[in-house]
Motif scaffolding. Structure first.
Motif, PDB file in Angstrom:
ATOM      1  N   UNK A 168      -3.397   4.669 -14.451  1.00 18.12           N
ATOM      2  CA  UNK A 168      -4.721   4.059 -14.303  1.00 18.12           C
ATOM      3  C   UNK A 168      -4.629   2.631 -13.788  1.00 18.12           C
ATOM      4  N   UNK A 169      -3.652   1.869 -14.286  1.00 20.53           N
ATOM      5  CA  UNK A 169      -3.451   0.492 -13.823  1.00 20.53           C
ATOM      6  C   UNK A 169      -2.998   0.471 -12.360  1.00 20.53           C
ATOM      7  N   UNK A 170      -2.198   1.464 -11.961  1.00 21.37           N
ATOM      8  CA  UNK A 170      -1.759   1.558 -10.569  1.00 21.37           C
ATOM      9  C   UNK A 170      -2.961   1.756  -9.653  1.00 21.37           C
ATOM     10  N   UNK A 171      -3.833   2.687 -10.014  1.00 20.31           N
ATOM     11  CA  UNK A 171      -5.031   2.950  -9.215  1.00 20.31           C
ATOM     12  C   UNK A 171      -5.880   1.683  -9.130  1.00 20.31           C
ATOM     13  N   UNK A 172      -6.037   1.008 -10.251  1.00 18.77           N
ATOM     14  CA  UNK A 172      -6.831  -0.232 -10.289  1.00 18.77           C
ATOM     15  C   UNK A 172      -6.206  -1.305  -9.396  1.00 18.77           C
ATOM     16  N   UNK A 173      -4.885  -1.448  -9.478  1.00 17.91           N
ATOM     17  CA  UNK A 173      -4.197  -2.472  -8.682  1.00 17.91           C
ATOM     18  C   UNK A 173      -4.382  -2.231  -7.182  1.00 17.91           C
ATOM     19  N   UNK A 174      -4.282  -0.972  -6.759  1.00 16.99           N
ATOM     20  CA  UNK A 174      -4.403  -0.661  -5.336  1.00 16.99           C
ATOM     21  C   UNK A 174      -5.856  -0.548  -4.887  1.00 16.99           C
ATOM     22  N   UNK A 175      -6.788  -0.626  -5.842  1.00 19.66           N
ATOM     23  CA  UNK A 175      -8.217  -0.633  -5.504  1.00 19.66           C
ATOM     24  C   UNK A 175      -8.752  -2.046  -5.333  1.00 19.66           C
ATOM     25  N   UNK A 176      -7.927  -3.054  -5.644  1.00 17.91           N
ATOM     26  CA  UNK A 176      -8.349  -4.443  -5.459  1.00 17.91           C
ATOM     27  C   UNK A 176      -8.648  -4.681  -3.977  1.00 17.91           C
ATOM     28  N   UNK A 177      -9.643  -5.508  -3.675  1.00 17.00           N
ATOM     29  CA  UNK A 177     -10.072  -5.685  -2.277  1.00 17.00           C
ATOM     30  C   UNK A 177      -8.959  -6.102  -1.316  1.00 17.00           C
ATOM     31  N   UNK A 178      -8.002  -6.900  -1.777  1.00 19.49           N
ATOM     32  CA  UNK A 178      -6.967  -7.396  -0.852  1.00 19.49           C
ATOM     33  C   UNK A 178      -5.629  -6.668  -0.986  1.00 19.49           C
ATOM     34  N   UNK A 179      -5.587  -5.576  -1.744  1.00 25.36           N
ATOM     35  CA  UNK A 179      -4.315  -4.890  -1.989  1.00 25.36           C
ATOM     36  C   UNK A 179      -3.656  -4.401  -0.696  1.00 25.36           C
ATOM     37  N   UNK A 180      -4.464  -4.000   0.280  1.00 24.18           N
ATOM     38  CA  UNK A 180      -3.918  -3.440   1.514  1.00 24.18           C
ATOM     39  C   UNK A 180      -3.716  -4.482   2.612  1.00 24.18           C
ATOM     40  N   UNK A 181      -3.988  -5.726   2.309  1.00 24.66           N
ATOM     41  CA  UNK A 181      -3.877  -6.788   3.315  1.00 24.66           C
ATOM     42  C   UNK A 181      -2.481  -7.398   3.317  1.00 24.66           C
ATOM     43  N   UNK A 182      -2.035  -7.829   4.489  1.00 24.28           N
ATOM     44  CA  UNK A 182      -0.780  -8.577   4.601  1.00 24.28           C
ATOM     45  C   UNK A 182       0.447  -7.728   4.317  1.00 24.28           C
ATOM     46  N   UNK A 183       1.486  -8.405   3.839  1.00 24.67           N
ATOM     47  CA  UNK A 183       2.732  -7.724   3.479  1.00 24.67           C
ATOM     48  C   UNK A 183       2.886  -7.740   1.975  1.00 24.67           C
ATOM     49  N   UNK A 184       3.715  -6.829   1.509  1.00 27.86           N
ATOM     50  CA  UNK A 184       3.832  -6.637   0.067  1.00 27.86           C
ATOM     51  C   UNK A 184       5.171  -7.126  -0.457  1.00 27.86           C
ATOM     52  N   UNK A 185       5.134  -8.232  -1.179  1.00 28.94           N
ATOM     53  CA  UNK A 185       6.292  -8.728  -1.906  1.00 28.94           C
ATOM     54  C   UNK A 185       7.557  -8.835  -1.089  1.00 28.94           C
ATOM     55  N   UNK A 186       8.674  -8.681  -1.792  1.00 32.04           N
ATOM     56  CA  UNK A 186       9.986  -8.842  -1.174  1.00 32.04           C
ATOM     57  C   UNK A 186      10.306  -7.719  -0.194  1.00 32.04           C
ATOM     58  N   UNK A 187       9.551  -6.628  -0.236  1.00 31.44           N
ATOM     59  CA  UNK A 187       9.828  -5.516   0.671  1.00 31.44           C
ATOM     60  C   UNK A 187       9.549  -5.912   2.118  1.00 31.44           C
TER      61      UNK A 187
END
Length: 194
Positions: free
Chosen positions: A89-108
């Protein structure tokens, strides 16, 4: 007519979670030692891996750091099924945040949407692994499969170099989209169960 915007990762994960959670929750303790289509994992190790992915990809959604250096045995907890469901549930919530898909993700250093597809793939393919290992059926949301097919084809060469995917499996022309997706990751969806 304008092109529709692609589905958001959070919405796709919500659908995947709806189908994954019952299979995870209903996994019997007596099945935890069973082999899976992933040769390196029995059911317990597969669930611990997926649990670890679910937790770490929450951080990646927020452009934070993830720690895949060790995989704790979360199934040692007496309430691991409830905890797993809460973390999904927390995963779904985290990726539902408005800016989750923007930019690059962390050290990856990958586009955030690509990272979102990685966790969506895990929550789809590893749940199929779990179902296969425990003698149950699993049918993912066709909309999830449709979004994953091209992305998985694109990431397959790199995933094979990193030993994340095995070589693709040849399937007959009547294979479904999900069977083709599994085959791209090196799984044989039509192999007879042992």
């Amino acid at each position: 007519m304008t092109n529709e915007a692609p589905p958001r990762i959070g919405d796709l994960l919500r659908s995947a979670a709806t189908r994954a959670t019952p299979l995870i929750r209903d996994t019997a303790d007596t099945s935890l030692g069973a082999p899976t289509p992933c040769a390196e994992y029995d059911v317990r190790a597969l669930l611990n891996h997926l649990f670890d992915v679910v937790v770490n990809f929450q951080a990646l959604a927020a452009k934070g750091a993830a720690d895949f250096s060790r995989t704790p045995d979360r199934l040692a907890e007496t309430d691991w099924r409830d905890h797993f469901e809460a973390e999904i549930g927390k995963l779904v919530e985290a990726w539902s945040a408005p800016d989750a898909e923007e930019g690059t993700s962390g050290a990856m250093g990958l586009p955030a949407r690509t990272v979102g597809f990685m966790v969506l793939l895990d929550l789809t393919v590893h749940v199929w692994d779990l179902a296969r290992a425990t003698g149950r059926s699993f049918a993912p949301d066709p909309a999830v499969v449709a979004e994953l097919v091209d992305e998985v084809e694109r990431m397959a060469p790199t995933a094979r170099r990193m030993n994340l995917f095995a070589e693709a499996v040849d399937l007959p022309a009547d294979a479904t989209a999900f069977e083709r997706l599994l085959a791209t990751t090196g799984r044989d969806p039509r192999a007879r169960e042992a």
